[in-house]
Motif scaffolding. Structure first.
Motif, PDB file in Angstrom:
ATOM      1  N   LEU A  42      46.122  41.628  39.172  1.00 51.22           N
ATOM      2  CA  LEU A  42      47.120  42.005  40.184  1.00 51.22           C
ATOM      3  C   LEU A  42      46.440  42.586  41.424  1.00 51.22           C
ATOM      4  CD1 LEU A  42      50.227  42.294  40.644  1.00 51.22           C
ATOM      5  CD2 LEU A  42      49.966  44.655  39.901  1.00 51.22           C
ATOM      6  N   LEU A  43      45.457  43.463  41.209  1.00 52.80           N
ATOM      7  CA  LEU A  43      44.753  44.078  42.327  1.00 52.80           C
ATOM      8  C   LEU A  43      43.961  43.041  43.120  1.00 52.80           C
ATOM      9  CD1 LEU A  43      44.136  46.748  43.752  1.00 52.80           C
ATOM     10  CD2 LEU A  43      42.169  47.019  42.230  1.00 52.80           C
ATOM     11  N   SER A  44      43.335  42.106  42.414  1.00 52.33           N
ATOM     12  CA  SER A  44      42.537  41.084  43.106  1.00 52.33           C
ATOM     13  C   SER A  44      43.402  40.174  43.969  1.00 52.33           C
ATOM     14  CB  SER A  44      41.762  40.245  42.084  1.00 52.33           C
ATOM     15  OG  SER A  44      42.635  39.429  41.320  1.00 52.33           O
ATOM     16  N   LEU A  45      44.647  39.933  43.542  1.00 47.93           N
ATOM     17  CA  LEU A  45      45.548  39.096  44.337  1.00 47.93           C
ATOM     18  C   LEU A  45      45.846  39.745  45.691  1.00 47.93           C
ATOM     19  CD1 LEU A  45      48.139  37.907  41.645  1.00 47.93           C
ATOM     20  CD2 LEU A  45      46.354  36.550  42.747  1.00 47.93           C
ATOM     21  N   MET A  46      45.895  41.061  45.715  1.00 43.56           N
ATOM     22  CA  MET A  46      46.185  41.758  46.970  1.00 43.56           C
ATOM     23  C   MET A  46      44.927  41.946  47.813  1.00 43.56           C
ATOM     24  SD  MET A  46      48.961  44.578  45.704  1.00 43.56           S
ATOM     25  CE  MET A  46      49.442  44.929  47.361  1.00 43.56           C
ATOM     26  N   THR A  47      43.839  42.376  47.185  1.00 42.67           N
ATOM     27  CA  THR A  47      42.623  42.681  47.961  1.00 42.67           C
ATOM     28  C   THR A  47      41.941  41.414  48.469  1.00 42.67           C
ATOM     29  OG1 THR A  47      41.373  42.799  45.881  1.00 42.67           O
ATOM     30  CG2 THR A  47      42.211  44.858  46.772  1.00 42.67           C
ATOM     31  N   ALA A  48      42.103  40.317  47.744  1.00 38.45           N
ATOM     32  CA  ALA A  48      41.494  39.053  48.187  1.00 38.45           C
ATOM     33  C   ALA A  48      42.351  38.350  49.238  1.00 38.45           C
ATOM     34  CB  ALA A  48      41.288  38.131  46.995  1.00 38.45           C
ATOM     35  N   LYS A  49      43.497  38.939  49.586  1.00 38.45           N
ATOM     36  CA  LYS A  49      44.410  38.404  50.609  1.00 38.45           C
ATOM     37  C   LYS A  49      44.968  37.026  50.225  1.00 38.45           C
ATOM     38  CE  LYS A  49      43.271  41.969  53.161  1.00 38.45           C
ATOM     39  NZ  LYS A  49      44.131  43.149  53.205  1.00 38.45           N
ATOM     40  N   ILE A  50      45.016  36.748  48.935  1.00 32.42           N
ATOM     41  CA  ILE A  50      45.617  35.479  48.499  1.00 32.42           C
ATOM     42  C   ILE A  50      47.139  35.575  48.551  1.00 32.42           C
ATOM     43  CG2 ILE A  50      45.898  33.903  46.536  1.00 32.42           C
ATOM     44  CD1 ILE A  50      43.113  34.636  45.637  1.00 32.42           C
ATOM     45  N   ALA A  51      47.658  36.749  48.210  1.00 26.55           N
ATOM     46  CA  ALA A  51      49.105  36.944  48.201  1.00 26.55           C
ATOM     47  C   ALA A  51      49.648  37.027  49.621  1.00 26.55           C
ATOM     48  CB  ALA A  51      49.455  38.228  47.449  1.00 26.55           C
ATOM     49  N   PRO A  52      50.773  36.388  49.896  1.00 27.36           N
ATOM     50  CA  PRO A  52      51.397  36.539  51.217  1.00 27.36           C
ATOM     51  C   PRO A  52      51.845  37.988  51.421  1.00 27.36           C
ATOM     52  CG  PRO A  52      52.851  35.365  49.704  1.00 27.36           C
ATOM     53  CD  PRO A  52      51.551  35.511  49.007  1.00 27.36           C
ATOM     54  N   ARG A  53      51.715  38.489  52.623  1.00 30.13           N
ATOM     55  CA  ARG A  53      52.050  39.891  52.915  1.00 30.13           C
ATOM     56  C   ARG A  53      53.501  40.202  52.538  1.00 30.13           C
ATOM     57  NH1 ARG A  53      49.848  43.366  56.831  1.00 30.13           N
ATOM     58  NH2 ARG A  53      47.992  42.078  56.641  1.00 30.13           N
ATOM     59  N   SER A  54      54.370  39.228  52.713  1.00 34.45           N
ATOM     60  CA  SER A  54      55.786  39.449  52.390  1.00 34.45           C
ATOM     61  C   SER A  54      56.008  39.667  50.899  1.00 34.45           C
ATOM     62  CB  SER A  54      56.615  38.251  52.853  1.00 34.45           C
ATOM     63  OG  SER A  54      56.155  37.057  52.228  1.00 34.45           O
TER      64      SER A  54
END
Length: 329
Positions: free
Chosen positions: A236-248
């Motif tokens: 979960l953390l890697s999805l956010m820190t790697a900027k893969i997840a859309p900001r929305s």
């Protein structure tokens, strides 16, 4: 030919016009092959007879002197015309493919043009067309058909089928669009549809960043369901820190982190908690920009979520620091 012509003069007066069949038979008796083919082309209502007759004559080496001036011999020209007619038939179009295969000069060009005009009424028919194209190394036509089927499936709100076709077409833009739809559906319903497909994306998830995120986010839910909390938290953390997840989608991810932060056992380390705090502050700054289209009720819910997250992160940070300090001692 001499006796046939005499008989014609005997039975027809000077004002009568010979029937088309009479002209064809006279030309055949005279062994004027080219005239037979020409008269048959005019008299008959399709290219079946002249196409096959010419093909036989060509195999007998009797048409060598009858080459056309526009790049193809007479045999191939007539077979191409006959096969093109077959392609308009709802069930005989597959037979036309074999005729094109036996036209060495222009058969492939005609097939490439005609294959894209086959009406793709069902997925089964589309798969037949794709198999024909793949057997003949026609990748552009395969991609085109897959894109058509993906768009049709999306219009019918069949996301799983649309995603499968877009992956097969290697269409990154369309795969991104469908992945967005999946995420929107998840936000609205709280569950994913077509789990088997998403769970088995494999290397196909690398087609686009959004598809990668969709596959990895589903993997997070699977890990969480299996109570593999440490692996789920790390992913979960890697999805956010790697900027893969859309900001929305960050608020959804942070909300997913809440149950992990509330566990009796410390799941997120102090460093990981700091990273989550940084993501929350970054999200808060982004959301601080006024948005007149957002309802006031949604604004209140977002504010409540942010406060709960701050509280949970602060509590988890304190517990993580105590735990890590105890381990060091």
């Amino acid at each position: 030919y001499y006796y046939a012509q005499s008989s014609m003069h005997m039975f027809l007066d000077t004002r009568s016009v010979p029937e088309p069949l009479d002209s064809i038979l006279l030309a055949a008796f005279e062994f004027d092959i080219h005239q037979v083919i020409k008269d048959c082309s005019i008299a008959l209502n399709n290219w079946w007879f002249v196409g096959h007759l010419t093909d036989l004559l060509d195999h007998c080496k009797l048409l060598q002197s009858h080459n056309l001036h526009f790049g193809s011999n007479l045999r191939e020209f007539l077979l191409l015309e006959y096969a093109s007619g077959l392609f308009t038939h709802h069930s005989l179009w597959q037979l036309a493919v074999d005729y094109f295969d036996h036209c060495p000069e222009f058969g492939r060009v005609y097939l490439e043009l005609q294959i894209e005009r086959v009406p793709l009424d069902t997925e089964r028919k589309a798969l037949k067309v794709i198999r024909i194209c793949e057997q003949r190394q026609m990748p552009e036509q395969v991609r085109s058909i897959c894109k058509i089927m993906a768009k049709k499936a999306l219009r019918n709100n069949r996301l799983g089928s649309a995603l499968s076709w877009s992956i097969r077409a290697k269409d990154a833009a369309f795969a991104t669009l469908i992945s967005e739809r999946y995420l929107q559906d998840y936000c609205a319903k709280g569950t994913f549809s077509d789990l088997d497909l998403i769970d088995n994306l494999g290397p196909a998830m690398l087609l686009s960043d959004r598809l990668t995120f969709l596959g990895k986010y589903r993997e997070f839910h699977r890990l969480y369901g299996e109570k593999r909390f440490s692996e789920a938290a790390k992913l979960l953390l890697s999805l956010m820190t790697a900027k893969i997840a859309p900001r929305s989608f960050w608020m959804t991810l942070l909300t997913d982190a809440l149950p992990l932060l509330e566990q009796k056992e410390v799941i997120f380390s102090a460093d990981q908690t700091h990273e989550l705090m940084f993501c929350l502050e970054e999200l808060t700054s982004w959301k601080s920009v006024p948005n007149p289209d957002r309802p006031m009720q949604d604004e209140d819910i977002e504010t409540t979520k942010i406060e709960l997250l701050r509280l949970a992160l602060a509590r988890n940070l304190a517990m993580a620091i105590v735990k890590e300090g105890t381990v060091e001692v």
